[in-house]
Design a protein around this motif. Structure first.
Motif, PDB file in Angstrom:
ATOM      1  N   VAL A  52      73.152  11.807 -85.703  1.00 41.40           N
ATOM      2  CA  VAL A  52      73.429  12.009 -87.125  1.00 41.40           C
ATOM      3  C   VAL A  52      73.925  13.432 -87.356  1.00 41.40           C
ATOM      4  CG1 VAL A  52      71.014  12.632 -87.635  1.00 41.40           C
ATOM      5  CG2 VAL A  52      72.521  11.841 -89.480  1.00 41.40           C
ATOM      6  N   GLY A  53      75.003  13.568 -88.122  1.00 46.36           N
ATOM      7  CA  GLY A  53      75.493  14.861 -88.572  1.00 46.36           C
ATOM      8  C   GLY A  53      75.188  15.008 -90.044  1.00 46.36           C
ATOM      9  N   TYR A  54      74.493  16.067 -90.423  1.00 48.25           N
ATOM     10  CA  TYR A  54      73.963  16.190 -91.778  1.00 48.25           C
ATOM     11  C   TYR A  54      73.945  17.657 -92.209  1.00 48.25           C
ATOM     12  CZ  TYR A  54      69.697  17.773 -89.395  1.00 48.25           C
ATOM     13  OH  TYR A  54      68.805  18.468 -88.618  1.00 48.25           O
ATOM     14  N   ASP A  55      73.438  17.925 -93.394  1.00 43.65           N
ATOM     15  CA  ASP A  55      73.238  19.287 -93.886  1.00 43.65           C
ATOM     16  C   ASP A  55      71.756  19.529 -94.098  1.00 43.65           C
ATOM     17  OD1 ASP A  55      75.638  20.973 -94.370  1.00 43.65           O
ATOM     18  OD2 ASP A  55      76.318  19.228 -95.515  1.00 43.65           O
ATOM     19  N   GLY A 114      73.388  12.299 -94.293  1.00 45.41           N
ATOM     20  CA  GLY A 114      74.147  12.427 -93.069  1.00 45.41           C
ATOM     21  C   GLY A 114      74.831  11.127 -92.708  1.00 45.41           C
ATOM     22  N   ARG A 115      75.815  11.216 -91.828  1.00 47.20           N
ATOM     23  CA  ARG A 115      76.509  10.050 -91.292  1.00 47.20           C
ATOM     24  C   ARG A 115      76.076   9.861 -89.842  1.00 47.20           C
ATOM     25  NH1 ARG A 115      78.654   6.476 -94.924  1.00 47.20           N
ATOM     26  NH2 ARG A 115      79.712   7.586 -96.606  1.00 47.20           N
ATOM     27  N   THR A 116      75.750   8.608 -89.498  1.00 40.11           N
ATOM     28  CA  THR A 116      75.194   8.333 -88.179  1.00 40.11           C
ATOM     29  C   THR A 116      76.194   7.629 -87.271  1.00 40.11           C
ATOM     30  OG1 THR A 116      74.291   6.160 -88.810  1.00 40.11           O
ATOM     31  CG2 THR A 116      72.916   8.096 -89.224  1.00 40.11           C
ATOM     32  N   GLN A 117      75.949   7.770 -85.978  1.00 39.45           N
ATOM     33  CA  GLN A 117      76.758   7.123 -84.948  1.00 39.45           C
ATOM     34  C   GLN A 117      75.841   6.624 -83.829  1.00 39.45           C
ATOM     35  OE1 GLN A 117      79.948   6.462 -84.755  1.00 39.45           O
ATOM     36  NE2 GLN A 117      80.960   7.767 -86.277  1.00 39.45           N
ATOM     37  N   GLN A 118      76.336   5.686 -83.062  1.00 35.13           N
ATOM     38  CA  GLN A 118      75.693   5.251 -81.832  1.00 35.13           C
ATOM     39  C   GLN A 118      76.512   5.807 -80.666  1.00 35.13           C
ATOM     40  OE1 GLN A 118      72.601   4.218 -83.128  1.00 35.13           O
ATOM     41  NE2 GLN A 118      72.685   2.742 -81.433  1.00 35.13           N
ATOM     42  N   LEU A 119      75.910   6.681 -79.872  1.00 41.29           N
ATOM     43  CA  LEU A 119      76.618   7.332 -78.779  1.00 41.29           C
ATOM     44  C   LEU A 119      76.887   6.370 -77.627  1.00 41.29           C
ATOM     45  CD1 LEU A 119      74.534  10.638 -78.677  1.00 41.29           C
ATOM     46  CD2 LEU A 119      76.817  10.347 -79.672  1.00 41.29           C
ATOM     47  N   VAL A 120      78.043   6.529 -76.994  1.00 42.16           N
ATOM     48  CA  VAL A 120      78.360   5.735 -75.803  1.00 42.16           C
ATOM     49  C   VAL A 120      77.462   6.157 -74.647  1.00 42.16           C
ATOM     50  CG1 VAL A 120      80.140   5.267 -74.080  1.00 42.16           C
ATOM     51  CG2 VAL A 120      80.732   5.311 -76.514  1.00 42.16           C
ATOM     52  N   GLY A 125      69.044   1.811 -96.725  1.00 39.51           N
ATOM     53  CA  GLY A 125      69.500   0.475 -96.374  1.00 39.51           C
ATOM     54  C   GLY A 125      70.982   0.320 -96.121  1.00 39.51           C
ATOM     55  N   GLU A 126      71.635   1.374 -95.641  1.00 42.65           N
ATOM     56  CA  GLU A 126      73.084   1.313 -95.401  1.00 42.65           C
ATOM     57  C   GLU A 126      73.381   1.758 -93.979  1.00 42.65           C
ATOM     58  OE1 GLU A 126      77.182   3.577 -96.870  1.00 42.65           O
ATOM     59  OE2 GLU A 126      75.428   3.567 -98.179  1.00 42.65           O
ATOM     60  N   SER A 127      74.048   0.922 -93.216  1.00 44.38           N
ATOM     61  CA  SER A 127      74.405   1.269 -91.843  1.00 44.38           C
ATOM     62  C   SER A 127      75.317   2.489 -91.817  1.00 44.38           C
ATOM     63  CB  SER A 127      75.101   0.089 -91.179  1.00 44.38           C
ATOM     64  OG  SER A 127      75.542   0.431 -89.882  1.00 44.38           O
ATOM     65  N   GLY A 128      75.088   3.379 -90.865  1.00 50.80           N
ATOM     66  CA  GLY A 128      75.926   4.564 -90.728  1.00 50.80           C
ATOM     67  C   GLY A 128      75.563   5.691 -91.671  1.00 50.80           C
ATOM     68  N   PHE A 129      74.435   5.567 -92.358  1.00 50.90           N
ATOM     69  CA  PHE A 129      74.078   6.513 -93.421  1.00 50.90           C
ATOM     70  C   PHE A 129      72.572   6.768 -93.392  1.00 50.90           C
ATOM     71  CE2 PHE A 129      72.611   7.521 -97.663  1.00 50.90           C
ATOM     72  CZ  PHE A 129      73.625   8.254 -98.264  1.00 50.90           C
TER      73      PHE A 129
END
Length: 310
Positions: free
Chosen positions: A291-294, A225-231, A253-257
């Motif tokens: 995170v949006g993922y499958d 999935g790809r991650t975000q930090q919500l406002v 070990g990867e930001s946003g992932f």
């Protein structure tokens, strides 16, 4: 058709995934990623790749019908070696011969071209046509010898059309559509990694191309999935404002992932899973984390869509 990345064996603890962990009966094809372009030929990227090739080929002892292909390129591969290799008919012919010998030396059943991308990211406009010439020459060399040829291509219609000529499909056995990374930490909203709605648009664009028949198209499904930090943590629906990618995962070990197993761990820790009826995909959130993922439910929905073409 499954991709195996040669760096996954370097992860620590439970995140490590080696060739010995692969179920040889799970996939019809496994693509070992990645090799690189060196001159007008192929070269390894890791010192232990030749040994890994042997381990990969040993899977055929358990499943004789398994096909093992080699991918060349990837997101981090520079454009210049590809551009040089496709620049003339002679250089392309040398690559066809040298790559054929490399594949045969290690027992691979074919080559997956993962050039990201012709006529983009430092590659000149002329490479769009030269890529077509490359796959035509590779097909002429490979097919009489029983070797497979595929290409990994971007999902958005505008991106695909700017990088590839319409007739590319007729020279390929498969087109591995990278129908993921539609959104990610480079954006400032919580967009989903691989919504079915966007995937359907990508498929429809491909079906308009000559020889891009459904039996050649592979719908990409990422186990991450790809991650975000919500406002604002109270606004967590798809499309909500964000400030960028979330913290790196414990194993990847990867930001946003986050890998799927890292997402599962987050949910066990209390993240709330939600479902988008519009996009037929899950997402999860906790505080400002998103995170949006499958998962199995969304993959099942995508498989149901794919089966419509059978």
């Amino acid at each position: 058709m499954c991709y195996y990345t040669n760096w996954s064996g370097y992860r620590q603890g439970e995140g490590r995934f080696s060739i010995n962990d692969i179920d040889p009966n799970l996939c019809t094809h496994i693509i070992y990623s990645f090799a690189r372009i060196q001159g007008n030929g192929l070269a390894t990227t890791e010192p232990n790749d030749p040994e890994m090739y042997k381990q990969m080929m040993a899977l055929k002892q358990k499943n004789p019908d398994l096909k093992v292909m080699l991918a060349v390129g990837g997101w981090n591969h520079p454009a210049a070696p590809f551009t040089q290799m496709v620049s003339t008919e002679q250089s392309r012919a040398e690559f066809a011969e040298n790559s054929y010998n490399f594949l045969k030396q290690y027992g691979f059943d074919g080559l997956d071209l993962d050039w990201e991308y012709p006529a983009d990211r430092g590659s000149p406009p002329e490479d769009r046509h030269r890529f077509t010439q490359l796959v035509e020459q590779l097909s002429t060399k490979y097919k009489p010898q029983g070797l497979l040829l595929s290409a990994a291509t971007p999902a958005p219609a505008a991106k695909y059309d700017s990088c590839y000529e319409p007739e590319v499909c007729q020279h390929l056995d498969f087109v591995n559509m990278m129908t993921y990374d539609y959104s990610g930490p480079w954006e400032r909203f919580a967009g989903h990694n691989s919504p079915l709605t966007a995937q359907k648009q990508s498929v429809q664009n491909m079906l308009q191309k000559p020889a891009c028949t459904p039996d050649k198209l592979n719908l990409g499904m990422g186990a991450y999935g790809r991650t975000q930090q919500l406002v604002d943590p109270s606004q967590h629906a798809i499309g909500s404002p964000s400030t960028g990618g979330g913290p790196a995962g414990q194993y990847t070990g990867e930001s946003g992932f986050l890998s799927y197993y890292e997402v599962c761990q987050k949910i066990k820790e209390g993240w709330v899973r939600e479902w988008s009826n519009e996009h037929q995909v899950p997402y999860a959130h906790s505080g400002s984390g998103w995170v949006g993922y499958d998962d199995t439910e969304s993959i099942a929905a995508k498989v149901k869509y794919v089966f419509q073409f059978n």
